[in-house]
Design a protein around this motif. Sequence first.
Motif, PDB file in Angstrom:
ATOM      1  N   LEU A   1      25.651  32.050  50.002  1.00  0.00           N
ATOM      2  CA  LEU A   1      26.262  30.877  50.634  1.00  0.00           C
ATOM      3  C   LEU A   1      25.729  29.618  49.969  1.00  0.00           C
ATOM      4  N   LEU A   2      26.663  28.796  49.421  1.00  0.00           N
ATOM      5  CA  LEU A   2      26.320  27.493  48.863  1.00  0.00           C
ATOM      6  C   LEU A   2      26.643  26.421  49.893  1.00  0.00           C
ATOM      7  N   LEU A   3      25.655  25.599  50.216  1.00  0.00           N
ATOM      8  CA  LEU A   3      25.829  24.481  51.132  1.00  0.00           C
ATOM      9  C   LEU A   3      25.901  23.211  50.288  1.00  0.00           C
ATOM     10  N   LEU A   4      27.051  22.570  50.290  1.00  0.00           N
ATOM     11  CA  LEU A   4      27.348  21.460  49.383  1.00  0.00           C
ATOM     12  C   LEU A   4      27.424  20.157  50.168  1.00  0.00           C
ATOM     13  N   ASP A   5      26.350  19.377  50.118  1.00  0.00           N
ATOM     14  CA  ASP A   5      26.255  18.144  50.911  1.00  0.00           C
ATOM     15  C   ASP A   5      26.676  16.948  50.066  1.00  0.00           C
ATOM     16  N   GLU A   6      27.993  16.705  49.989  1.00  0.00           N
ATOM     17  CA  GLU A   6      28.581  15.633  49.194  1.00  0.00           C
ATOM     18  C   GLU A   6      28.044  15.613  47.759  1.00  0.00           C
ATOM     19  N   PRO A   7      28.032  16.737  47.070  1.00  0.00           N
ATOM     20  CA  PRO A   7      27.394  16.782  45.749  1.00  0.00           C
ATOM     21  C   PRO A   7      28.127  16.000  44.675  1.00  0.00           C
ATOM     22  N   LEU A   8      29.395  15.660  44.911  1.00  0.00           N
ATOM     23  CA  LEU A   8      30.194  15.021  43.867  1.00  0.00           C
ATOM     24  C   LEU A   8      30.487  13.559  44.178  1.00  0.00           C
ATOM     25  N   GLY A   9      29.885  13.029  45.225  1.00  0.00           N
ATOM     26  CA  GLY A   9      30.241  11.696  45.710  1.00  0.00           C
ATOM     27  C   GLY A   9      29.966  10.569  44.730  1.00  0.00           C
ATOM     28  N   ALA A  10      28.990  10.740  43.821  1.00  0.00           N
ATOM     29  CA  ALA A  10      28.618   9.653  42.912  1.00  0.00           C
ATOM     30  C   ALA A  10      29.300   9.749  41.550  1.00  0.00           C
ATOM     31  N   LEU A  11      30.180  10.739  41.369  1.00  0.00           N
ATOM     32  CA  LEU A  11      30.798  10.968  40.065  1.00  0.00           C
ATOM     33  C   LEU A  11      32.126  10.233  39.927  1.00  0.00           C
ATOM     34  N   ASP A  12      32.483   9.894  38.685  1.00  0.00           N
ATOM     35  CA  ASP A  12      33.797   9.309  38.436  1.00  0.00           C
ATOM     36  C   ASP A  12      34.881  10.353  38.669  1.00  0.00           C
ATOM     37  N   ALA A  13      36.118   9.893  38.772  1.00  0.00           N
ATOM     38  CA  ALA A  13      37.213  10.769  39.208  1.00  0.00           C
ATOM     39  C   ALA A  13      37.409  11.973  38.291  1.00  0.00           C
ATOM     40  N   LEU A  14      37.376  11.758  36.971  1.00  0.00           N
ATOM     41  CA  LEU A  14      37.615  12.859  36.039  1.00  0.00           C
ATOM     42  C   LEU A  14      36.473  13.874  36.090  1.00  0.00           C
ATOM     43  N   THR A  15      35.228  13.379  36.078  1.00  0.00           N
ATOM     44  CA  THR A  15      34.071  14.273  36.144  1.00  0.00           C
ATOM     45  C   THR A  15      34.056  15.031  37.466  1.00  0.00           C
ATOM     46  N   ARG A  16      34.448  14.337  38.521  1.00  0.00           N
ATOM     47  CA  ARG A  16      34.487  14.966  39.846  1.00  0.00           C
ATOM     48  C   ARG A  16      35.487  16.121  39.857  1.00  0.00           C
ATOM     49  N   ARG A  17      36.646  15.906  39.257  1.00  0.00           N
ATOM     50  CA  ARG A  17      37.663  16.958  39.212  1.00  0.00           C
ATOM     51  C   ARG A  17      37.149  18.166  38.430  1.00  0.00           C
TER      52      ARG A  17
END
Length: 230
Positions: free
Chosen positions: A139-155
């Motif tokens: 089980l991976l618990l993901l606490d907003e891990p992508l919130g600081a990334l730009d849109a392309l990197t986030r995708r």
Amino acid sequence: MTEPLVTLQNLEKRYGHSMAIHDVSLQLYPGEAVALVGMSGGGKSTIMRLIAGLEKPTGGRLTYQDPAPVMRVMYQDDRLLPWLTVQDNVGFGQHGQWVTDLLAAVGLSEAAEQYPAQLSGGQRQRLALARALLAKPQLLLLDEPLGALDALTRRKMQDLIMRICAERHLSSLLITHDVQEAARMADWIIVVKDGTNVYQTAGAKGQEAATVAKVGEDVLRVILDEQVRA
């Protein structure tokens, strides 16, 4: 019938006289992706900390599959150790095949001898993901891990997390404020408000962009409607 990895039944958490969450009930099944969405302060992170064992509930029941699943948390803050190389941040001194495989899985093989300060934001989060996978969690618990990334990197990170979870049959619990991200990555989306889950709907993981957008908009309307009524 498949047994859930984690079951929350009418879960409650108080801090003194303050009620953080109450009457929260949900189940997480093997290989399933669930997203928690809602306004800030609604109780999402408290739910995750309780599941991770970082907090103890003050009421209700929290039970795990026997044996209890291995869990790891990935945060928005990558929490890397700046004095260690990429491979040492993953393996903490272990340089075996598993560490090599993990670096390859997240696309960081060529950066193994670099240090965190030499990496981009997306690379740092890929490294944090590799480190979370070291213990072979269920089980991976993901606490907003992508919130600081730009849109392309986030995708790209969304795609990477979904691919790795599918390949390894991992369950995931994602906290995010981005309803489109929740719709794209989750099998189930749960809206959390005032410390309890008020709405649940199917996500649109693996579906076309138009379907993802529709599910995200529907969830957003629920969140905003609940906020207006508050």
